[in-house]
Design a protein around this motif. Structure first.
Motif, PDB file in Angstrom:
ATOM      1  N   PRO A   1      -7.077  31.630   0.171  1.00  0.00           N
ATOM      2  CA  PRO A   1      -5.634  32.373  -0.506  1.00  0.00           C
ATOM      3  C   PRO A   1      -6.372  33.832   0.405  1.00  0.00           C
ATOM      4  O   PRO A   1      -4.824  34.718   0.238  1.00  0.00           O
ATOM      5  N   LYS A   2      -6.952  34.236   1.673  1.00  0.00           N
ATOM      6  CA  LYS A   2      -6.976  35.616   1.995  1.00  0.00           C
ATOM      7  C   LYS A   2      -6.015  35.447   2.793  1.00  0.00           C
ATOM      8  O   LYS A   2      -5.515  36.358   3.419  1.00  0.00           O
ATOM      9  N   ASN A   3      -5.807  34.494   3.707  1.00  0.00           N
ATOM     10  CA  ASN A   3      -4.799  34.150   5.361  1.00  0.00           C
ATOM     11  C   ASN A   3      -3.234  34.480   3.926  1.00  0.00           C
ATOM     12  O   ASN A   3      -2.776  35.132   4.350  1.00  0.00           O
ATOM     13  N   VAL A   4      -3.190  33.557   2.891  1.00  0.00           N
ATOM     14  CA  VAL A   4      -1.959  34.086   2.169  1.00  0.00           C
ATOM     15  C   VAL A   4      -1.984  35.324   1.878  1.00  0.00           C
ATOM     16  O   VAL A   4      -0.154  36.053   1.814  1.00  0.00           O
ATOM     17  N   SER A   5      -2.900  35.393   1.117  1.00  0.00           N
ATOM     18  CA  SER A   5      -2.212  37.019   0.680  1.00  0.00           C
ATOM     19  C   SER A   5      -2.282  38.171   2.346  1.00  0.00           C
ATOM     20  O   SER A   5      -1.012  38.854   2.586  1.00  0.00           O
ATOM     21  N   VAL A   6      -2.728  37.795   3.519  1.00  0.00           N
ATOM     22  CA  VAL A   6      -2.324  38.804   4.530  1.00  0.00           C
ATOM     23  C   VAL A   6      -0.950  38.333   5.039  1.00  0.00           C
ATOM     24  O   VAL A   6      -0.282  39.030   5.545  1.00  0.00           O
ATOM     25  N   GLY A   7      -0.934  36.609   5.012  1.00  0.00           N
ATOM     26  CA  GLY A   7       0.637  36.638   5.246  1.00  0.00           C
ATOM     27  C   GLY A   7       1.775  36.916   4.730  1.00  0.00           C
ATOM     28  O   GLY A   7       2.654  37.884   4.476  1.00  0.00           O
ATOM     29  N   GLU A   8       1.406  37.406   3.297  1.00  0.00           N
ATOM     30  CA  GLU A   8       2.451  37.251   2.529  1.00  0.00           C
ATOM     31  C   GLU A   8       2.870  39.224   2.958  1.00  0.00           C
ATOM     32  O   GLU A   8       4.281  39.237   2.365  1.00  0.00           O
ATOM     33  N   SER A   9       1.097  39.827   2.780  1.00  0.00           N
ATOM     34  CA  SER A   9       2.414  41.557   3.201  1.00  0.00           C
ATOM     35  C   SER A   9       2.707  41.523   3.917  1.00  0.00           C
ATOM     36  O   SER A   9       3.609  42.514   4.118  1.00  0.00           O
ATOM     37  N   GLU A  10       2.164  40.671   4.914  1.00  0.00           N
ATOM     38  CA  GLU A  10       3.228  40.866   6.685  1.00  0.00           C
ATOM     39  C   GLU A  10       4.932  40.435   6.323  1.00  0.00           C
ATOM     40  O   GLU A  10       5.897  40.798   7.069  1.00  0.00           O
ATOM     41  N   ILE A  11       4.939  39.577   5.529  1.00  0.00           N
ATOM     42  CA  ILE A  11       6.271  39.285   4.953  1.00  0.00           C
ATOM     43  C   ILE A  11       7.168  39.738   4.605  1.00  0.00           C
ATOM     44  O   ILE A  11       8.228  39.952   4.642  1.00  0.00           O
ATOM     45  N   LYS A  12       6.495  40.641   3.537  1.00  0.00           N
ATOM     46  CA  LYS A  12       7.065  41.912   2.234  1.00  0.00           C
ATOM     47  C   LYS A  12       7.526  42.933   3.752  1.00  0.00           C
ATOM     48  O   LYS A  12       8.277  43.432   3.330  1.00  0.00           O
ATOM     49  N   ARG A  13       6.174  42.921   4.238  1.00  0.00           N
ATOM     50  CA  ARG A  13       6.733  44.700   5.492  1.00  0.00           C
ATOM     51  C   ARG A  13       7.845  43.684   6.435  1.00  0.00           C
ATOM     52  O   ARG A  13       9.008  45.500   6.449  1.00  0.00           O
ATOM     53  N   SER A  14       7.820  43.194   6.707  1.00  0.00           N
ATOM     54  CA  SER A  14       9.273  42.590   7.505  1.00  0.00           C
ATOM     55  C   SER A  14      10.084  42.035   7.171  1.00  0.00           C
ATOM     56  O   SER A  14      10.920  42.127   7.634  1.00  0.00           O
ATOM     57  N   GLY A  15      10.689  42.130   5.667  1.00  0.00           N
ATOM     58  CA  GLY A  15      11.662  41.902   4.701  1.00  0.00           C
ATOM     59  C   GLY A  15      12.068  40.605   5.371  1.00  0.00           C
ATOM     60  O   GLY A  15      13.045  40.529   5.292  1.00  0.00           O
ATOM     61  N   LEU A  16      11.358  39.880   5.458  1.00  0.00           N
ATOM     62  CA  LEU A  16      11.743  38.471   5.757  1.00  0.00           C
ATOM     63  C   LEU A  16      11.894  37.625   4.735  1.00  0.00           C
ATOM     64  O   LEU A  16      11.150  37.587   3.631  1.00  0.00           O
ATOM     65  N   GLY A  17      12.746  38.043   3.934  1.00  0.00           N
ATOM     66  CA  GLY A  17      13.110  36.894   2.695  1.00  0.00           C
ATOM     67  C   GLY A  17      13.321  35.440   2.375  1.00  0.00           C
ATOM     68  O   GLY A  17      13.209  34.812   1.663  1.00  0.00           O
ATOM     69  N   THR A  18      13.177  34.888   4.108  1.00  0.00           N
ATOM     70  CA  THR A  18      14.069  33.381   3.897  1.00  0.00           C
ATOM     71  C   THR A  18      12.836  32.560   3.868  1.00  0.00           C
ATOM     72  O   THR A  18      12.528  31.485   4.241  1.00  0.00           O
ATOM     73  N   VAL A  19      11.128  33.422   3.935  1.00  0.00           N
ATOM     74  CA  VAL A  19       9.496  33.058   4.648  1.00  0.00           C
ATOM     75  C   VAL A  19       8.981  32.481   2.902  1.00  0.00           C
ATOM     76  O   VAL A  19       8.715  34.020   2.552  1.00  0.00           O
ATOM     77  N   ASN A  20       8.022  31.848   3.048  1.00  0.00           N
ATOM     78  CA  ASN A  20       7.726  32.236   1.798  1.00  0.00           C
ATOM     79  C   ASN A  20       6.518  31.540   1.979  1.00  0.00           C
ATOM     80  O   ASN A  20       6.201  29.895   2.998  1.00  0.00           O
ATOM     81  N   TYR A  21       5.709  31.306   1.323  1.00  0.00           N
ATOM     82  CA  TYR A  21       4.233  30.815   1.415  1.00  0.00           C
ATOM     83  C   TYR A  21       3.841  29.809   0.054  1.00  0.00           C
ATOM     84  O   TYR A  21       4.050  30.322  -0.843  1.00  0.00           O
ATOM     85  N   LEU A  22       3.162  28.609   0.671  1.00  0.00           N
ATOM     86  CA  LEU A  22       2.465  28.067  -0.693  1.00  0.00           C
ATOM     87  C   LEU A  22       1.429  27.746  -0.367  1.00  0.00           C
ATOM     88  O   LEU A  22       0.982  27.277   0.847  1.00  0.00           O
ATOM     89  N   GLU A  23       0.957  28.053  -1.179  1.00  0.00           N
ATOM     90  CA  GLU A  23      -1.201  28.423  -1.669  1.00  0.00           C
ATOM     91  C   GLU A  23      -1.237  26.497  -1.697  1.00  0.00           C
ATOM     92  O   GLU A  23      -1.083  26.439  -3.453  1.00  0.00           O
ATOM     93  N   GLY A  24      -1.899  26.153  -0.695  1.00  0.00           N
ATOM     94  CA  GLY A  24      -2.638  24.679  -1.504  1.00  0.00           C
ATOM     95  C   GLY A  24      -3.152  23.389  -0.266  1.00  0.00           C
ATOM     96  O   GLY A  24      -2.903  24.047   0.620  1.00  0.00           O
ATOM     97  N   ASP A  25      -3.626  22.337  -0.654  1.00  0.00           N
ATOM     98  CA  ASP A  25      -4.112  21.283   0.731  1.00  0.00           C
ATOM     99  C   ASP A  25      -2.886  21.104   1.306  1.00  0.00           C
ATOM    100  O   ASP A  25      -2.230  19.972   0.632  1.00  0.00           O
ATOM    101  N   ALA A  26      -2.426  21.240   2.337  1.00  0.00           N
ATOM    102  CA  ALA A  26      -1.674  21.054   2.853  1.00  0.00           C
ATOM    103  C   ALA A  26      -1.485  19.271   3.705  1.00  0.00           C
ATOM    104  O   ALA A  26      -0.673  18.659   4.000  1.00  0.00           O
TER     105      ALA A  26
END
Ligand SMILES: C[S@@+](CC[C@H](N)C(=O)[O-])C[C@H]1O[C@@H](n2cnc3c(N)ncnc32)[C@H](O)[C@@H]1O
Length: 212
Positions: free
Chosen positions: A77-102
């Motif tokens: 979850p921490k990596n998801v949250s770091v990545g999501e913050s960076e996506i938001k900062r970068s304004g990347l509307g096409t990128v999303n996270y799915l938290e779970g077992d890949a």
């Protein structure tokens, strides 16, 4: 709060010329080249995406790349949250996270097929049987003519000869096998040259052998 193993693992991305920061540049370069091959908007799936540096930086640094959507599947979850913050900062509307077992294919069954599948930072943490299984199933996640990018260290016993053979066995053509001097990592870039196998939304791809 105590940092998780997989959160701290990302620290050496900020160390200049570390294996990891150098590997990141190779993966980003390959990813950019692959996206540019397509005339249609590209779909990207990244398994065990961590903080998503490869996808996020590539898209941020190349705003003209034609992306339909990118899904980053990550357990921590921490990596998801770091990545999501960076996506938001970068304004990347096409990128999303799915938290779970890949490893659970059913998790992203609504997202496939994709043009590009990233399997970075996985093959050094799972068994050879699981690497083979993941590669065999991977073609069912791809659209015809899709690509997979994987990474694996080359420490003895070097598993990359076996991995490259499996890629050929499962219908992939090698586009590049990057093994820079003085670095232990390798990056494999492969094109699917047979028809994708049938997608089955069940079963497990792998089990991480390192702690999460
Ligand atoms: C070696 S790191 C690679 C991260 C990223 N792909 C990269 O190359 O920077 C492995 C990542 O896989 C995540 N992970 C481990 N087991 C997982 C699982 N079953 N499903 C999804 N993510 C997992 C870890 O949390 C960690 O972020």
């Amino acid at each position: 709060m105590k940092r998780s193993h997989w959160e701290s693992w990302h620290d050496s991305y900020s160390v200049k010329n570390s294996d990891l920061s150098y590997r990141l540049e190779v993966v980003k370069q390959r990813l950019q080249e692959l996206i540019e091959r397509f005339e249609v908007p590209v779909r990207i799936l990244s398994l065990c995406a961590g903080q998503g540096h490869d996808v996020i930086q590539t898209l941020k640094e190349n705003p003209n790349l034609n992306i339909s959507k990118a899904l980053l599947v990550e357990l921590d979850p921490k990596n998801v949250s770091v990545g999501e913050s960076e996506i938001k900062r970068s304004g990347l509307g096409t990128v999303n996270y799915l938290e779970g077992d890949a490893a659970n294919v059913s998790l992203y069954s609504d997202f496939v097929p994709v043009e590009i599948l990233l399997l970075c930072g996985i093959f050094g943490n799972i068994s050879l049987d699981d690497i083979k299984n993941t590669l065999e199933r991977s073609s069912s996640f791809l659209a015809p003519g899709g690509f997979v990018v994987w990474t694996r260290h080359r420490k003895e016993p070097d598993a990359t000869p076996a991995i490259r053979n499996w890629c050929a066995e499962f219908g992939y053509r090698e586009i590049a096998f990057d093994t820079p001097d003085r670095h232990e990592f390798s990056v494999g870039t492969y094109e699917l040259v047979k028809a994708p196998s049938k997608f089955l939304p069940d079963g497990k791809l792998f089990q991480f052998t390192s702690s999460c």
